[in-house]
Design a protein around this motif. Sequence first.
Motif, short mmCIF file in Angstrom:
data_model
loop_
_atom_site.label_atom_id
_atom_site.label_comp_id
_atom_site.label_asym_id
_atom_site.label_seq_id
_atom_site.Cartn_x
_atom_site.Cartn_y
_atom_site.Cartn_z
N PRO A 1 -37.29 -3.34 14.53
CA PRO A 1 -37.13 -2.35 15.60
C PRO A 1 -38.28 -2.36 16.60
O PRO A 1 -38.08 -2.18 17.79
N ALA A 2 -39.50 -2.59 16.15
CA ALA A 2 -40.65 -2.63 17.06
C ALA A 2 -40.51 -3.78 18.05
O ALA A 2 -40.94 -3.67 19.20
N ALA A 3 -39.90 -4.89 17.63
CA ALA A 3 -39.73 -6.04 18.52
C ALA A 3 -38.78 -5.70 19.67
O ALA A 3 -38.81 -6.35 20.70
N GLN A 4 -37.95 -4.69 19.50
CA GLN A 4 -37.00 -4.30 20.53
C GLN A 4 -37.63 -3.39 21.59
O GLN A 4 -37.00 -3.09 22.60
N LEU A 5 -38.85 -2.96 21.37
CA LEU A 5 -39.53 -2.12 22.36
C LEU A 5 -40.02 -2.97 23.52
O LEU A 5 -40.52 -4.06 23.32
N ALA A 6 -39.88 -2.43 24.72
CA ALA A 6 -40.30 -3.15 25.92
C ALA A 6 -41.63 -2.59 26.42
O ALA A 6 -41.86 -1.37 26.38
N ILE A 7 -42.48 -3.47 26.91
CA ILE A 7 -43.72 -3.04 27.55
C ILE A 7 -43.38 -2.62 28.97
O ILE A 7 -42.73 -3.37 29.71
N VAL A 8 -43.81 -1.42 29.33
CA VAL A 8 -43.50 -0.86 30.64
C VAL A 8 -44.77 -0.32 31.29
O VAL A 8 -45.72 0.04 30.60
N ASP A 9 -44.77 -0.26 32.62
CA ASP A 9 -45.82 0.43 33.34
C ASP A 9 -45.52 1.92 33.26
O ASP A 9 -44.37 2.34 33.42
N LEU A 10 -46.53 2.72 32.99
CA LEU A 10 -46.34 4.16 32.83
C LEU A 10 -46.45 4.87 34.18
O LEU A 10 -47.07 4.36 35.11
N HIS A 11 -45.84 6.07 34.24
CA HIS A 11 -45.82 6.87 35.46
C HIS A 11 -46.26 8.30 35.13
O HIS A 11 -46.31 8.69 33.95
N GLN A 12 -46.54 9.07 36.15
CA GLN A 12 -46.98 10.45 35.95
C GLN A 12 -45.96 11.25 35.13
O GLN A 12 -46.35 12.13 34.37
N ALA A 13 -44.69 10.94 35.24
CA ALA A 13 -43.66 11.65 34.49
C ALA A 13 -43.82 11.45 32.98
O ALA A 13 -43.26 12.23 32.19
N ASP A 14 -44.57 10.45 32.57
CA ASP A 14 -44.80 10.18 31.14
C ASP A 14 -45.97 10.99 30.57
O ASP A 14 -46.23 10.93 29.37
N SER A 15 -46.66 11.74 31.40
CA SER A 15 -47.91 12.39 31.01
C SER A 15 -47.78 13.30 29.79
O SER A 15 -48.65 13.30 28.92
N ALA A 16 -46.71 14.09 29.70
CA ALA A 16 -46.55 14.99 28.56
C ALA A 16 -46.40 14.20 27.26
O ALA A 16 -46.99 14.57 26.23
N GLN A 17 -45.67 13.10 27.30
CA GLN A 17 -45.52 12.26 26.11
C GLN A 17 -46.85 11.62 25.72
O GLN A 17 -47.18 11.53 24.53
N LEU A 18 -47.62 11.18 26.72
CA LEU A 18 -48.91 10.57 26.44
C LEU A 18 -49.85 11.58 25.80
O LEU A 18 -50.56 11.27 24.84
N ALA A 19 -49.84 12.81 26.33
CA ALA A 19 -50.69 13.86 25.76
C ALA A 19 -50.29 14.15 24.31
O ALA A 19 -51.15 14.37 23.45
N SER A 20 -49.00 14.14 24.03
CA SER A 20 -48.52 14.38 22.67
C SER A 20 -48.97 13.27 21.72
O SER A 20 -49.45 13.54 20.61
N LEU A 21 -48.85 12.01 22.13
CA LEU A 21 -49.30 10.89 21.30
C LEU A 21 -50.81 10.94 21.10
O LEU A 21 -51.31 10.69 20.00
N HIS A 22 -51.52 11.28 22.16
CA HIS A 22 -52.98 11.36 22.09
C HIS A 22 -53.41 12.44 21.09
O HIS A 22 -54.36 12.25 20.33
#
Length: 175
Positions: A14-35
């Motif tokens: 399943p991890a191999a199916q993940l795509a590398i993407v450029d992040l955007h400001q709309a991702d900020s809440a998710q990034l804060a949660s992971l952090h």
Amino acid sequence: MAYGNLRRLWHRTPAAQLAIVDLHQADSAQLASLHAQAFPRPWTDGEFEKLVADEANLSLGLREASHSPVRAFLLIRRAIAAGEAEILSIAVDQAWQRRGLGYRLLDESVRRLNADSLESLFLEVDETNQPARALYDRLGFEVVGRRKGYYSTPSQEVDGEAAKQDALVMKLTLG
């Protein structure tokens, strides 16, 4: 193929199916949660908004599809004029750890930093964070310094104060 090998393959597929993407400001809440999962002093949504919006920074994530949750991220500040870059933060969703996501993000970032003709990539890591240190060692980072008492560990108090851990300063020569 032995069951142990099949089981490892199944867990990694399943991890191999993940795509590398450029992040955007709309991702900020998710990034804060992971952090917040990964660090005792998490950064806020607003801090991530500023970091992701800054064009000097390289902001990469891993996700399954364009609107699916970010499973891991990496933020790097590029100082192109100085020929250097610095990892600001990297975090992997706890449910997705030990599947090579951090390695994939770092590998892609090194490819992009080489394309920018940068010479060095630096980071600071808690000296007690063995999984992170093993990853950085695997990628060829070398310890070039130490910051005494850099990290506070609130969950480990000594005489009523947060314990302090040294940070190792590590460097990867690019190119």
